[in-house]
Motif scaffolding. Sequence first.
Motif, PDB file in Angstrom:
ATOM      1  N   ARG A 168     -38.284  12.437  59.735  1.00  0.00           N
ATOM      2  CA  ARG A 168     -37.227  13.341  59.270  1.00  0.00           C
ATOM      3  C   ARG A 168     -35.972  12.576  58.872  1.00  0.00           C
ATOM      4  O   ARG A 168     -35.241  12.999  57.969  1.00  0.00           O
TER       5      ARG A 168
ATOM      6  N   TRP B 230     -32.101  17.779  69.279  1.00  0.00           N
ATOM      7  CA  TRP B 230     -32.505  19.130  68.902  1.00  0.00           C
ATOM      8  C   TRP B 230     -31.557  20.163  69.498  1.00  0.00           C
ATOM      9  O   TRP B 230     -31.259  21.189  68.864  1.00  0.00           O
TER      10      TRP B 230
ATOM     11  N   ILE C 279     -28.785  20.278  67.113  1.00  0.00           N
ATOM     12  CA  ILE C 279     -29.209  20.871  65.837  1.00  0.00           C
ATOM     13  C   ILE C 279     -29.292  22.377  65.950  1.00  0.00           C
ATOM     14  O   ILE C 279     -28.873  23.113  65.045  1.00  0.00           O
ATOM     15  N   TYR C 280     -29.837  22.872  67.056  1.00  0.00           N
ATOM     16  CA  TYR C 280     -29.921  24.320  67.229  1.00  0.00           C
ATOM     17  C   TYR C 280     -28.533  24.959  67.208  1.00  0.00           C
ATOM     18  O   TYR C 280     -28.332  26.035  66.647  1.00  0.00           O
TER      19      TYR C 280
ATOM     20  N   GLY D 233     -27.170  24.344  63.434  1.00  0.00           N
ATOM     21  CA  GLY D 233     -28.088  24.478  62.314  1.00  0.00           C
ATOM     22  C   GLY D 233     -27.952  25.736  61.483  1.00  0.00           C
ATOM     23  O   GLY D 233     -28.580  25.836  60.422  1.00  0.00           O
TER      24      GLY D 233
ATOM     25  N   VAL E 296     -30.828  21.728  57.686  1.00  0.00           N
ATOM     26  CA  VAL E 296     -31.615  21.081  58.739  1.00  0.00           C
ATOM     27  C   VAL E 296     -32.957  20.642  58.156  1.00  0.00           C
ATOM     28  O   VAL E 296     -33.567  21.363  57.355  1.00  0.00           O
ATOM     29  N   THR E 297     -33.419  19.458  58.568  1.00  0.00           N
ATOM     30  CA  THR E 297     -34.796  19.062  58.239  1.00  0.00           C
ATOM     31  C   THR E 297     -35.721  19.836  59.174  1.00  0.00           C
ATOM     32  O   THR E 297     -35.804  19.548  60.360  1.00  0.00           O
ATOM     33  N   TRP E 298     -36.388  20.828  58.631  1.00  0.00           N
ATOM     34  CA  TRP E 298     -37.174  21.773  59.422  1.00  0.00           C
ATOM     35  C   TRP E 298     -38.656  21.445  59.308  1.00  0.00           C
ATOM     36  O   TRP E 298     -39.068  20.632  58.478  1.00  0.00           O
TER      37      TRP E 298
ATOM     38  N   ASN F  50     -25.216  24.496  58.815  1.00  0.00           N
ATOM     39  CA  ASN F  50     -25.547  23.276  58.088  1.00  0.00           C
ATOM     40  C   ASN F  50     -27.024  23.296  57.692  1.00  0.00           C
ATOM     41  O   ASN F  50     -27.810  24.073  58.249  1.00  0.00           O
TER      42      ASN F  50
ATOM     43  N   LEU G  70     -28.718  17.947  58.833  1.00  0.00           N
ATOM     44  CA  LEU G  70     -29.002  17.486  60.191  1.00  0.00           C
ATOM     45  C   LEU G  70     -30.465  17.088  60.340  1.00  0.00           C
ATOM     46  O   LEU G  70     -31.354  17.717  59.770  1.00  0.00           O
ATOM     47  N   TYR G  71     -30.706  16.054  61.141  1.00  0.00           N
ATOM     48  CA  TYR G  71     -32.073  15.646  61.465  1.00  0.00           C
ATOM     49  C   TYR G  71     -32.098  15.098  62.888  1.00  0.00           C
ATOM     50  O   TYR G  71     -31.079  14.595  63.381  1.00  0.00           O
TER      51      TYR G  71
END
Length: 556
Positions: A400, A425, A428-429, A432, A437-439, A435, A392-393
């Motif tokens: 990202r 976001w 993603i939260y 995430g 995540v691009t952190w 999956n 995820l991004y």
Amino acid sequence: MPQDDKISPRKPRRAWPVAMAVVAVVAVVAGAVTWRGQADDGAPSPDHPRNRGTELVIAVGDVAGGEFDPLKGWGSRPAQIRLIHSSLLTVDKNIDFVGDLASDYSVSDDALTWSFTLRDNARWSNGEPVTAQDVIFTYDTLKKDGTRFDLTFLDRMEARDDSRVDFHLKEPRSTFVSQLSDIPILPAKHYGTDYSANPIGSGPYVVADYQVGQQLILEANPHWYGQRPQFTKLTFLVLGEDAALAAARAGTVDIAYAPPAFAGQRIDGMTLQSFETVDSRALTLPTLPAGGKGKIRTNDVSVGNDVTADPAIRKALNIGLDRDQIAQIVLQGHGRPAYSLVDGLPWFNDQVVFEDGRTEDAKRVLADAGWSDSDGDGTVEKDGRKAEFTLLYPSDDQLRSDLALAVAEQARALGITITTKGSTWDGIYLDGKANAVTWGGGRHHPHQIYEMYSSKVIDSGYNNMPQYTNTTVDGYLDQALSATTQDKANEFWKQAQWDGQTGFAGENGDTPIIWLLRLDHLYFVRDGLNLGDQPIQGHGHEWALFNTLVQWHWTS
């Protein structure tokens, strides 16, 4: 915008519908209207950019997260509070913690008592003095809230008089400086549920107008205790990266954030400026099998991923991904590879650096763990399960997005299939913990190490996204937190990364998070605008520039 659309800062309103927002951006970029919506033949344009003066227009992204209230998260980004609020301490250009509201402070030998003396000329934006009672009120309020800042280690506070306050801790906390430099002090007499609509602070600026999703206007605070800024008005436009670049080309902004993909652009009257940061990017990888349940910011969410839960998958990616190549593709020379969240900082363990881009070694790691491509489709499998997962991004983040695509491309050569997926976001939260995540992260203090890797913070906020647990690492992290000096704490931070046998980082570490890049922050800046002596910047480009705003000036 039309005159009747202007609102008082006491009544922030919802963002415009998308169609109207697009029209507004087009109007700004075209330079066809002024802020009051009236035609202006002298409006900025590419041939006639904004005149120099005491006002600046800035487009660096969404600057209003938390809406000026620490109970809503204001202070969760580095430097976020600096323009409107003050904190007891701040970070100087040498990355040392020095007084801000505090003119002097001391720490007892056992690190249990922190004493502060407030500067005698500190005033709120309404002219009233800032007192020790305000400090106590702020920290007591946040401790009772308990969701945005962890102050459970704080025992009690006492005001020796109006300008002196003591904090008594239950136990030493080496990272207390992180709260002391991030938490904005609130006015005890004027704080309430409507504080976001009428924030009173003690910083160099006050909120003159705030329209959610559109703009934030700040004006100079006449009661500011520090050096007077040259610029009396700042207008922040909430624009996406493409729209910010268009506004820069139209001559309507003085500063615009530029993702590395835009760095090769040329804009008349503006120069690309680059600043070193501790801002890093990574992949978080769930460490638990699928089927679990957990929380993120009080929401119930699914936890776990059967592919990334296998340590061999994480190790293969860690050693197989070529960070130099990814940096060239994603950062285009404006940054460097990263091997941890804290590369090069005093609490960094340099033993976690290793040679990467080792495709064949990565394949052997997978094969030794039972992963093989039995059907010849290019993706390895184990026990009937393909080595496939989703990354995820945030859809509105060019960097990202580019990182996710570069990682997916390289992973294919290892026999791992990664599907990239853009989201908000909020989405993603929620997704995430099941999956990848691009952190991101990067602070001037090590507290984020604890937040990202300690099992004790699982299910609190969005800490420890991979749900990672290692009891040895937990022990080191706890000892780092409770150390009485920073030097002692640093040794434990380093051991948590890798102690020779276990840790969360390095070639043989558990790797719940694969750190890949340390980026530079890039901005297109109006020619002649000097942004002062910038310190190394923290995570997040939205506020990072503004530590030095009182130094900003036009040059000849």
